[in-house]
Design an enzyme around this catalytic site. Sequence first.
Site, PDB file in Angstrom:
ATOM      1  CB  THR A   1      -0.900   0.043   1.255  1.00  0.00           C
ATOM      2  OG1 THR A   1      -0.068   0.123   2.414  1.00  0.00           O
ATOM      3  CG2 THR A   1      -1.784  -1.194   1.331  1.00  0.00           C
TER       4      THR A   1
ATOM      5  CB  CYS B   1       4.050  -0.068   3.015  1.00  0.00           C
ATOM      6  SG  CYS B   1       4.362  -0.498   1.299  1.00  0.00           S
TER       7      CYS B   1
ATOM      8  CB  SER C   1       9.877   5.645  -2.552  1.00  0.00           C
ATOM      9  OG  SER C   1       8.797   5.664  -3.470  1.00  0.00           O
TER      10      SER C   1
ATOM     11  CG  ASP D   1       9.395   4.358  -6.744  1.00  0.00           C
ATOM     12  OD1 ASP D   1       8.936   3.324  -6.215  1.00  0.00           O
ATOM     13  OD2 ASP D   1       9.318   5.480  -6.217  1.00  0.00           O
ATOM     14  CD  GLU D   2       5.131   6.365  -7.147  1.00  0.00           C
ATOM     15  OE1 GLU D   2       4.126   5.635  -7.181  1.00  0.00           O
ATOM     16  OE2 GLU D   2       5.437   7.060  -6.162  1.00  0.00           O
TER      17      GLU D   2
ATOM     18  CD  GLN E   1       1.933   2.904  -8.560  1.00  0.00           C
ATOM     19  OE1 GLN E   1       2.884   2.143  -8.357  1.00  0.00           O
ATOM     20  NE2 GLN E   1       1.832   4.088  -7.985  1.00  0.00           N
TER      21      GLN E   1
END
Length: 216
Positions: free
Chosen positions: A10, A13, A16, A86-87, A89
């Site tokens: 989530t 958490c 990064s 990273d990121e 999604q």
Amino acid sequence: MSELVFFSGTMDCGKSTLALQIGHNRSARGLQGVIFTRDDRAGEGKLSSRLGLVTEAVEADEGMDLYGYLVAQLSKGGRVDYVIADEAQFLAPAQIDQLARVVDDLDMDVFAFGITTDFRTRLFPGSQRLIELADRIEQLQVEALCWCGARATHNARTIEGEMVVEGAQVVVGDVNRPAGQVGYEVLCRRHHRRRMTAVSARVGALSPDVLPVSSS
């Protein structure tokens, strides 16, 4: 053997933070990596942690060929030993396919970090493709907590502290945004289902939970 590893969890958490730590550990051993990111809270071309750590990154714009970018760097004599995304999604499924090709054809480890589901509890397309293709999926061990103290498992989008369930899948915000702005909050499943944020819970605590009784 190189791997495509998906670190999921989530918001809040430590994804990064772990990405930055992995990059630091490898650079300390003389390895050189490329960091891709998309729509980071710190702005374009940044990888940032809520602990205040920030590093430069390559903004993976929509339509960017990640595999082609790395091949171009190598063709110019550059060195790339590993990749951090990273990121993840927010990446398109085709870009996740490109990252898998980086592992298979260029023999590089790829470490992808991302949220699995959106504020509607629907899989992000990039995360879905990672689940389908990753050699390994790691659930982050640092547990984000719901306002009630239970383990947070869902991401909620909020406006003025109230949970919303409609709108575009991607709206950049943060868990630390002022209440009047679009923000995000992590909740346990029970309170996500009830649309009960920290703000609405405080309001509810002030409301009577029994009917008033007349003295007459």
